[in-house]
Design an enzyme around this catalytic site. Structure first.
Site, short mmCIF file in Angstrom:
data_model
loop_
_atom_site.label_atom_id
_atom_site.label_comp_id
_atom_site.label_asym_id
_atom_site.label_seq_id
_atom_site.Cartn_x
_atom_site.Cartn_y
_atom_site.Cartn_z
N LYS A 194 0.86 -1.18 0.00
CA LYS A 194 0.00 0.00 0.00
C LYS A 194 0.90 1.22 0.00
O LYS A 194 1.69 1.43 0.93
CB LYS A 194 -0.90 -0.01 1.23
CG LYS A 194 -1.76 1.24 1.34
CD LYS A 194 -2.76 1.14 2.45
CE LYS A 194 -3.62 2.40 2.53
NZ LYS A 194 -4.60 2.30 3.61
N LYS A 247 -2.14 -1.52 -3.82
CA LYS A 247 -2.99 -0.34 -3.75
C LYS A 247 -2.15 0.93 -3.87
O LYS A 247 -1.16 1.02 -3.16
CB LYS A 247 -3.72 -0.37 -2.41
CG LYS A 247 -4.57 0.84 -2.13
CD LYS A 247 -5.22 0.70 -0.78
CE LYS A 247 -5.99 1.97 -0.48
NZ LYS A 247 -6.56 1.95 0.84
C1 PBG Z 1 -7.03 3.66 5.41
C2 PBG Z 1 -7.60 3.43 4.06
C3 PBG Z 1 -7.47 4.33 3.00
C4 PBG Z 1 -8.14 3.75 1.92
C5 PBG Z 1 -8.65 2.52 2.34
N1 PBG Z 1 -8.28 2.32 3.68
C6 PBG Z 1 -6.88 5.69 2.95
C7 PBG Z 1 -5.57 5.94 3.54
O1 PBG Z 1 -4.71 5.06 3.67
O2 PBG Z 1 -5.38 7.09 3.92
C8 PBG Z 1 -8.24 4.41 0.58
C9 PBG Z 1 -9.19 3.85 -0.40
C10 PBG Z 1 -9.48 4.74 -1.54
O3 PBG Z 1 -8.84 5.78 -1.77
O4 PBG Z 1 -10.38 4.37 -2.29
N2 PBG Z 1 -7.00 2.63 6.31
#
Ligand code: PBG
Length: 322
Positions: A194, A247
């Site tokens: 991520k 991601k």
């Molecule tokens: C945080 C989380 C995020 C997303 C899913 N879980 C945002 C972040 O890490 O700040 C983002 C998903 C998206 O942008 O569609 N636990």
């Protein structure tokens, strides 16, 4: 010329015959946002077509999706600010919005696959995925909080847990906690790679979950790094993850491909909010054909090696595929 690759493109039937990648509605996981209250359906400005639902009418939305063939969902809670604290304690409230909604969904739709989110940010007064102390995110303290959260979600009926926090060692910690409580059949889809991405903006708007200080770069990965994703993936495999996720998706197709080529677990990709918003915005201006670009980008994610695609386009793509 002996070799004429165009021969394999000459008619639609031949093109379909040699087509290497197909999208199926069963590839998709559809994200859902739940809010407190009744009879609420709030549009999210930066994500046209996506809403925050109160849990009563969320059930109608799920029914509509199920009728379109969508079988998997991931649920995110939008928690009012006054219920947030440093320890994300609302995440363990069995009478709270999230755990109640999980229970309700699995009660009404026992056959669907429900994935949940294991991270502190929706409940954290600091807006971070981990426990913050003097401006730092403390890894090992966070693990205990995440493990409790994971067990609570498993008890509420989650099929797959999605730790999205990027703390070190979380998969093993969560796996052990689940097994100790008898939840040996609850799966973990690790947010393996991520990245610290600017593509999460609309999601943070949707949940009002932007960090209150600093950024997420000490735990989410540097977008410049590719090999590091293999280290994360190897650890997740060793620690007992059932599925590996990359991601965002579209700007990280090389990472999806690397993971798919090097590991045997199913690979997922999260086609995130900013990726959705870009396409929606350009389509609204008439600058691109939104539907064609949607399908092309979903295909690219699958072609790169992701079997599973978490996408805000799931409903629209399901309609298109029908
Ligand atoms: C945080 C989380 C995020 C997303 C899913 N879980 C945002 C972040 O890490 O700040 C983002 C998903 C998206 O942008 O569609 N636990």
């Amino acid at each position: 010329m002996i070799r004429r690759p165009r021969r394999n493109r000459k008619t639609q039937s031949i093109r379909l015959l040699v087509e290497e990648t197909q999208l199926s509605v069963t590839d998709f996981i559809y994200p859902l946002f739940v809010i407190e209250g009744v009879n609420k359906k709030e549009p999210i400005a930066s994500m046209p077509g996506i809403f925050r639902f109160s849990s009563d009418i969320l059930m109608n939305e799920i029914k509509e999706c199920v009728d379109l063939g969508i079988k998997s969902f991931v649920l995110f809670p939008s928690i009012p600010d006054h219920k947030k604290d440093k320890l994300a304690s609302e995440s363990l409230n069995t009478e709270g919005l999230y755990l109640k909604t999980i229970q309700k969904i699995k009660h009404i739709f026992p056959e669907i696959c429900l994935m949940t989110d294991v991270a502190m940010d929706p409940y954290s007064s600091d807006g971070h995925d981990g426990y913050a102390e003097n401006g730092e995110i403390v890894n090992d303290l966070t693990l205990d909080i995440l493990a409790k959260m994971a067990v609570a979600q498993a008890r509420a009926g989650a099929d797959i847990l999605g730790p999205s926090d990027m703390m070190d060692g979380r998969i093993l910690h969560i796996r052990k906690a689940l097994d100790e409580d008898g939840f040996t059949n609850v799966s973990i889809m690790s947010y393996t790679a991520k990245y610290a991405s600017a593509f999460y903006g609309p999601f943070r708007d949707a949940l009002h979950s932007a960090p209150k200080f600093g950024d997420k770069k000490t735990y989410q990965m540097n977008p410049a790094n590719r090999k590091e994703a293999l280290i994360e993936a190897q650890l997740d495999v060793e620690e007992g993850a059932d599925m590996l996720m990359v991601k965002p998706a579209m700007t990280y197709l090389d990472i999806i491909s690397d993971l798919s080529n090097n590991f045997h677990l199913p690979i997922a990709a999260y086609n995130v909010s900013g990726e959705y918003a870009m396409i929606k915005a350009a389509a609204a201006k008439g600058w691109i054909d939104g539907e064609k670009v949607m399908i092309e980008s979903l295909l690219s994610i699958k072609r790169a090696g992701a079997k599973i695609i978490i996408t805000y386009f799931a409903k629209e793509a399901a309609k298109f595929l029908k």
